[in-house]
Structure formats: structure tokens, C-alpha cells
Design a protein around this motif. Structure first.
Motif, PDB file in Angstrom:
ATOM      1  N   GLU A   1      48.742  31.444  43.606  1.00  0.00           N
ATOM      2  CA  GLU A   1      47.517  30.909  43.015  1.00  0.00           C
ATOM      3  C   GLU A   1      46.704  31.973  42.285  1.00  0.00           C
ATOM      4  OE1 GLU A   1      48.485  28.277  46.576  1.00  0.00           O
ATOM      5  OE2 GLU A   1      48.565  30.407  46.090  1.00  0.00           O
ATOM      6  N   LEU A   2      46.858  33.237  42.684  1.00  0.00           N
ATOM      7  CA  LEU A   2      46.151  34.321  41.997  1.00  0.00           C
ATOM      8  C   LEU A   2      47.117  35.458  41.733  1.00  0.00           C
ATOM      9  CD1 LEU A   2      43.607  35.704  40.912  1.00  0.00           C
ATOM     10  CD2 LEU A   2      43.095  36.456  43.252  1.00  0.00           C
TER      11      LEU A   2
ATOM     12  N   LYS B   1      37.518  37.456  41.308  1.00  0.00           N
ATOM     13  CA  LYS B   1      38.712  36.689  40.934  1.00  0.00           C
ATOM     14  C   LYS B   1      39.225  35.873  42.118  1.00  0.00           C
ATOM     15  CE  LYS B   1      38.845  38.086  36.681  1.00  0.00           C
ATOM     16  NZ  LYS B   1      37.456  38.496  36.605  1.00  0.00           N
TER      17      LYS B   1
ATOM     18  N   ALA C   1      39.573  31.780  42.247  1.00  0.00           N
ATOM     19  CA  ALA C   1      40.881  31.182  42.543  1.00  0.00           C
ATOM     20  C   ALA C   1      40.797  30.231  43.739  1.00  0.00           C
ATOM     21  CB  ALA C   1      41.915  32.263  42.807  1.00  0.00           C
TER      22      ALA C   1
ATOM     23  N   GLN D   1      39.048  27.019  42.803  1.00  0.00           N
ATOM     24  CA  GLN D   1      39.898  26.156  41.961  1.00  0.00           C
ATOM     25  C   GLN D   1      40.951  25.417  42.780  1.00  0.00           C
ATOM     26  OE1 GLN D   1      41.494  28.788  39.006  1.00  0.00           O
ATOM     27  NE2 GLN D   1      39.589  28.915  37.842  1.00  0.00           N
ATOM     28  N   HIS D   2      41.318  25.972  43.951  1.00  0.00           N
ATOM     29  CA  HIS D   2      42.400  25.374  44.731  1.00  0.00           C
ATOM     30  C   HIS D   2      41.908  24.775  46.052  1.00  0.00           C
ATOM     31  CE1 HIS D   2      44.583  28.072  41.948  1.00  0.00           C
ATOM     32  NE2 HIS D   2      45.516  27.163  42.027  1.00  0.00           N
TER      33      HIS D   2
END
Length: 232
Positions: free
Chosen positions: A146-147, A223, A227, A230-231
Motif C-alpha cells: 500500500e505504501l 506519507k 496511505a 486511503q486504505h
């Protein structure tokens, strides 16, 4: 909060491990140093005379021995760091030597070595909540991470960092030798046939040539927050 997989790739001596360890500690994730795994295999090969005089690997001998090479990580109660163990022996200090650094790229370029390490690394990351750094984490080991972060810095800056690190440990080192090693490793890592070092299409690039550790920490945490949001 849903746990994610974080892949940090980049060139040698650009601070990937420091960033990854710090992030894992800050957010309560597990940290895996994949570079240490390749260094441990390199140390095994050096101890068992598996290099030719020209520095190439005796691949047949190494392939026969791979089943006997077991790598694990254990928390060191005195230092608080995750030490690398090779067949039950703590080799954390041994694998950080310039001798190992000078031999690790040819080992890491051997296809069956990479295959064996990737299998172990993927097994470690099945439950998410992991930070892993290396050369091919975002492209080969965890392409669905995911990142993804890709770290770079100029060869001169990276050589200066490595020089300071080794001098700080009381080792007698030559700056020009370190710079040459950095440049040679860059070439081998980016030109090897299997899983060459490259930035994943969806990775975020970070050039930390002129950044402090604190600035890198804040950048990476931001960051991470984005991330994970977003998830959700």
C-alpha cells in the motif's frame, strides 16, 4: 486502523534501514532488513570459500548449501535492535564489514539466492503491519504494498555517510575505497538479470541528499498517514 505493508527500496547507504526501523518503531510495525539477509548469505559464502579469486561466486557450491542457510531476526535486549542470526549465530556486526559489503552484490544477483530470500520475505509479510527495506521489495516481494518509497542520494553523499558510520565504529577505512564500492554496487544492483533495482511505477521517490534524519522521519510519517487513511 487497518494495517498496511510498507516497501522501502533504494540505493546502498542512502539510509533506508534507518528510516524503515524508525518508522516501524514509531507506528508499532514489524521491521525486516532484507539487506541483512543477503549479507548473511554472503558471510556464509565467504566463510566456506565460495568465491573465486576474481570475486565471482562459486554458484554450484552455494546452491548445494542453500538448504543449510537459515536466517532469522531476534531482538537484542541490550541494544534494543533486531540482530541478524545465521544458523543460530548472532552475525549482526560481522555482516556490516567492508569485506561483506564488497561481496554482497554478486551474491544478491544469483537467481536462486534471490528466489529463496523472496520466499522467506513474503512469508514474513503475510499478516501486514510490516516495514521491509531492500532493492526489490516494491517491485518483486510486495508489488501490492500500500505504501512504496524509493530512496536515493548522490554517490558522494552516500559514501560520506558510510565513511562516517564505519569511522564511528572505530574501523580503519579509506574514503575512496568506499566511494568505489558504492558506485560498483549501484551498477551491479541496477544491471542484474533478476529483480534489478528500479523504482516501482507507483513508488514515491525521496532524494534525501540534503535532508536531516528528523526531516526524513516527518516526511515518511506524513506519507504513512496518507496511505493508511486511503486504505481504511
Amino acid at each position: 486502523m487497518k494495517k498496511i505493508t510498507i516497501a522501502i527500496d533504494g540505493f546502498s547507504s542512502c539510509g533506508k534501514s534507518t528510516m524503515a526501523k524508525d518508522l516501524a518503531r514509531s507506528v508499532g510495525y514489524i521491521y525486516v532488513d532484507t539487506g541483512a539477509m543477503y549479507r548473511a548469505v554472503t558471510l556464509y559464502a565467504m566463510r566456506h570459500n565460495m568465491f573465486n579469486t576474481d570475486g565471482t561466486v562459486k554458484v554450484d557450491d552455494l546452491e548445494k548449501a542453500m538448504a543449510d542457510i537459515h536466517i532469522s531476526f531476534e531482538l537484542n535486549g541490550k541494544t534494543g535492535r533486531n540482530d541478524t542470526f545465521l544458523n543460530g549465530e548472532d552475525v549482526e556486526d560481522d555482516i556490516r564489514s567492508m569485506a561483506v559489503a564488497g561481496h554482497v552484490s554478486p551474491i544478491a544477483a544469483v537467481p536462486f539466492v534471490r528466489k529463496a530470500m523472496v520466499v522467506q520475505q513474503q512469508a514474513m509479510g503475510t499478516k501486514k503491519g510490516i516495514v521491509m527495506d531492500g532493492r526489490d521489495i516494491g517491485t518483486t516481494v510486495f508489488p501490492e504494498a500500500e505504501l512504496k518509497i524509493f530512496v536515493t542520494a548522490s554517490p558522494m553523499v552516500r559514501a560520506e555517510r558510510r565513511y562516517a558510520e564505519l569511522k564511528g565504529k572505530g574501523l580503519k577505512v579509506n574514503f575512496n575505497d568506499i566511494l568505489k564500492n558504492v558506485e560498483e554496487r549501484d551498477y551491479i544492483d541496477t544491471h542484474r538479470e533478476v529483480s534489478p533495482l528500479r523504482k516501482a511505477d507507483d513508488a514515491i521517490e525521496l532524494d534525501n541528499s540534503n535532508m536531516t534524519i528528523e526531516e526524513q522521519r516527518e516526511w515518511l510519517l506524513e506519507k504513512f498517514r496518507l496511505a493508511t487513511n486511503q486504505h481504511e
